[in-house]
Scaffold this motif. Structure first.
Motif, PDB file in Angstrom:
ATOM      1  N   THR A 264      -3.740  -4.973   7.339  1.00  0.00           N
ATOM      2  CA  THR A 264      -3.263  -3.956   6.516  1.00  0.00           C
ATOM      3  C   THR A 264      -2.190  -3.762   8.024  1.00  0.00           C
ATOM      4  OG1 THR A 264      -4.576  -3.279   5.176  1.00  0.00           O
ATOM      5  CG2 THR A 264      -2.856  -1.651   4.967  1.00  0.00           C
TER       6      THR A 264
ATOM      7  N   THR B 211      -7.423   1.394   9.644  1.00  0.00           N
ATOM      8  CA  THR B 211      -7.934   0.173   9.084  1.00  0.00           C
ATOM      9  C   THR B 211      -9.163   0.150   9.856  1.00  0.00           C
ATOM     10  OG1 THR B 211      -6.577  -0.837  11.449  1.00  0.00           O
ATOM     11  CG2 THR B 211      -5.945  -0.496   8.583  1.00  0.00           C
TER      12      THR B 211
ATOM     13  N   GLU C   8       0.822  -1.159   0.341  1.00  0.00           N
ATOM     14  CA  GLU C   8      -0.149  -0.036   0.031  1.00  0.00           C
ATOM     15  C   GLU C   8       1.079   1.045   0.331  1.00  0.00           C
ATOM     16  OE1 GLU C   8      -2.770  -0.337  -0.222  1.00  0.00           O
ATOM     17  OE2 GLU C   8      -3.077  -1.860   0.434  1.00  0.00           O
TER      18      GLU C   8
ATOM     19  N   THR D  23      -1.252  -5.019   2.769  1.00  0.00           N
ATOM     20  CA  THR D  23      -2.094  -5.495   2.884  1.00  0.00           C
ATOM     21  C   THR D  23      -2.500  -7.084   2.303  1.00  0.00           C
ATOM     22  OG1 THR D  23      -3.706  -3.823   2.801  1.00  0.00           O
ATOM     23  CG2 THR D  23      -4.499  -5.743   2.928  1.00  0.00           C
TER      24      THR D  23
ATOM     25  N   ASP E 149      -8.997   4.231  -1.164  1.00  0.00           N
ATOM     26  CA  ASP E 149     -10.801   3.158  -0.661  1.00  0.00           C
ATOM     27  C   ASP E 149     -10.618   4.250   0.552  1.00  0.00           C
ATOM     28  OD1 ASP E 149     -10.039   0.754  -1.610  1.00  0.00           O
ATOM     29  OD2 ASP E 149      -8.377   0.465  -0.677  1.00  0.00           O
ATOM     30  N   HIS E 150     -10.034   4.918   1.482  1.00  0.00           N
ATOM     31  CA  HIS E 150     -11.321   5.742   2.105  1.00  0.00           C
ATOM     32  C   HIS E 150     -11.505   6.694   1.878  1.00  0.00           C
ATOM     33  CE1 HIS E 150      -8.720   7.508   6.505  1.00  0.00           C
ATOM     34  NE2 HIS E 150     -10.482   7.027   6.639  1.00  0.00           N
TER      35      HIS E 150
ATOM     36  N   LEU F  77     -11.693   1.757   8.172  1.00  0.00           N
ATOM     37  CA  LEU F  77     -12.074   1.523   7.152  1.00  0.00           C
ATOM     38  C   LEU F  77     -13.240   0.354   6.644  1.00  0.00           C
ATOM     39  CD1 LEU F  77      -9.024   1.859   5.004  1.00  0.00           C
ATOM     40  CD2 LEU F  77     -10.800   3.113   4.547  1.00  0.00           C
TER      41      LEU F  77
ATOM     42  N   SER G 183      -9.716  -4.673   7.580  1.00  0.00           N
ATOM     43  CA  SER G 183      -9.693  -3.558   7.142  1.00  0.00           C
ATOM     44  C   SER G 183     -10.284  -3.411   6.063  1.00  0.00           C
ATOM     45  CB  SER G 183      -8.618  -3.077   7.073  1.00  0.00           C
ATOM     46  OG  SER G 183      -7.849  -3.976   5.814  1.00  0.00           O
TER      47      SER G 183
ATOM     48  N   ALA H 259      -2.165   4.766   4.662  1.00  0.00           N
ATOM     49  CA  ALA H 259      -2.289   3.777   3.715  1.00  0.00           C
ATOM     50  C   ALA H 259      -3.751   3.619   4.028  1.00  0.00           C
ATOM     51  CB  ALA H 259      -2.189   3.085   4.382  1.00  0.00           C
ATOM     52  N   LEU H 260      -4.396   2.889   2.235  1.00  0.00           N
ATOM     53  CA  LEU H 260      -5.500   2.594   1.882  1.00  0.00           C
ATOM     54  C   LEU H 260      -5.852   4.145   1.376  1.00  0.00           C
ATOM     55  CD1 LEU H 260      -6.325  -0.043   3.869  1.00  0.00           C
ATOM     56  CD2 LEU H 260      -5.612  -0.996   1.720  1.00  0.00           C
ATOM     57  N   ARG H 261      -5.580   4.897   1.240  1.00  0.00           N
ATOM     58  CA  ARG H 261      -6.346   6.326   0.635  1.00  0.00           C
ATOM     59  C   ARG H 261      -7.272   6.323  -0.048  1.00  0.00           C
ATOM     60  NH1 ARG H 261      -4.412  11.288  -2.040  1.00  0.00           N
ATOM     61  NH2 ARG H 261      -4.996  13.170  -0.894  1.00  0.00           N
TER      62      ARG H 261
END
Length: 399
Positions: free
Chosen positions: A222, A281, A166, A172, A316-317, A284, A211, A312-314
């Motif tokens: 993650t 996490t 990520e 992840t 998706d956020h 999310l 997550s 991380a996972l921006r």
């Protein structure tokens, strides 16, 4: 409820015990691990032991529990007990371990306090210990029963179906049950324990929030690689380093059933999800659940990080926020903020908070303290602000 006799003794001795509790817990762990080295090798987090945070958490929880017994004799500190019990259940702690803890804890107490520990004092504090221990045992065994597992038997083999880098320090891992059986159910916001065998033979355990969606047949964790002093003085966090450098697609991991008490309590109410760093996490998971269930109420998403590249996972956020009918996302970065984002610390001044909002926080303790204070100033009751920490809960223990 503490007996009348013990109440008077604990009240009289709490200042002395409280002043010495850090020394007592430090000696307790030394005695415990000397007698049972496998506990340090295979159950307790060696990084937290080296850093001293586990000792702080235990010392604080004992003092907080005793204080609560004196100040509110007709109630139990269930928030604290539930938080500890969920963590214990994810580790497979059983009732048989509590007498072992009691033995070494009271040996340490007698050694530190000396002649002050009279038979009467020992009896009173023994009552405190077993009130706390038996409450935890009852909650833990209920949690095991809910998961339909034997007490302590929480582990299953999971296969790494895929791994995704990520950020430079966050990966992840997508997991599926190795036996092909259905994945156990979870609640949005919960975590699992992951146990790995390290090069020295130790089987160390860490907790990671799920997550992804609670209903997905694939579980996602993650993992942020821990560097330096945050790992207890070593060059890297033992387990995060192992997962990043050694675990590949097709490998298997020992993973516990899901536990954790930071879960959406009233999904129909307005929601605020505030996180910092890898604390995103569990948020999310909550966001995905809200999107899947068609939540229509207001949702405010707040996140802080070092930079967009470290978030991380921006994507998706943002994407999950956009799936909701009435949701906004606001991100704060120390550096490199892009258009629409903010630079600096989280400031909720311009963030609307709808009456009836339930807030969920996850991140470093200073971040959560700041956000909690701002939410209370905006009229959110303390009882509607819930939080999760990674590692020993120093906030709850010192509250």
């Amino acid at each position: 409820m503490l007996s009348e006799k013990s109440t008077a003794t604990v009240r009289a001795t709490l200042p002395a015990v409280g002043a010495a509790i850090t020394d007592i817990t430090e000696l307790f762990y030394a005695k415990l691990f000397a007698a049972h080295p496998a506990l340090l090798r295979d159950l307790f987090n060696r990084g937290n032991q080296n850093a001293g945070v586990q000792k702080q958490a235990l010392a604080g929880s004992i003092a907080a529990f005793a204080t609560r017994l004196l100040e509110h004799p007709d109630t139990r500190p269930d928030v604290m007990l539930n938080r500890i019990a969920h963590k214990h259940a994810s580790l497979g702690v059983t009732r048989e371990q509590y007498p072992v803890v009691r033995l070494h804890l009271f040996e340490a107490m007698a050694e530190v306090l000396g002649e002050a520990v009279t038979p009467e004092v020992a009896e009173a504090w023994d009552e405190v210990y077993w009130l706390m221990a038996n409450a935890l045992i009852a909650i833990e065994e209920r949690l095991y029963a809910e998961r339909q597992v034997l007490a302590g038997d929480v582990w299953r083999e999971w296969t790494v179906a895929a791994r995704v880098q990520e950020t430079a320090d966050c990966t992840t891992f997508h997991l599926v049950p190795a036996d092909g059986a259905p994945a156990p159910g979870s609640k949005p916001g919960q975590y699992v324990s992951v146990q790995v065998e390290l090069p020295d033979g130790a089987r160390q355990i860490r907790q990671y929030s799920l997550s992804g969606s609670p209903g997905s047949p694939v579980r996602a964790i993650t993992v942020k690689r821990v560097h330096g002093p945050a790992a207890g003085g070593g060059p890297d966090g033992e387990v995060s380093h192992h997962l990043h450098t050694r675990v590949r697609t097709g490998d298997t991991l020992h993973v516990s059933a899901p536990y954790g008490d930071l879960v959406l309590q009233d999904p129909d109410s307005p929601v605020l999800l505030a996180s910092a760093g890898i604390g995103c996490t569990p948020m999310l998971s909550m966001l995905e659940h809200l999107a899947e269930t068609g939540h229509t109420g207001p949702v405010s998403v707040v996140h802080a990080d070092r930079s967009p590249a470290d978030h991380a996972l921006r994507a998706d956020h943002r994407a999950l926020t956009h799936k909701l009918a009435d949701a906004t996302a606001r991100f704060w970065y120390e550096a490199g903020a892009e258009a629409g984002d903010s630079t600096g610390l989280v400031d909720l001044t311009a963030v609307p908070v709808t009456p009836g909002t339930r807030a969920y926080l996850c991140g470093p303790l200073p971040f959560m303290r700041s956000v909690r204070a701002q939410l209370i100033a905006k009229g959110v009751p303390a009882s509607d602000i819930h939080y999760e920490v990674f590692g020993p809960d120093l906030w709850l223990a010192s509250a």
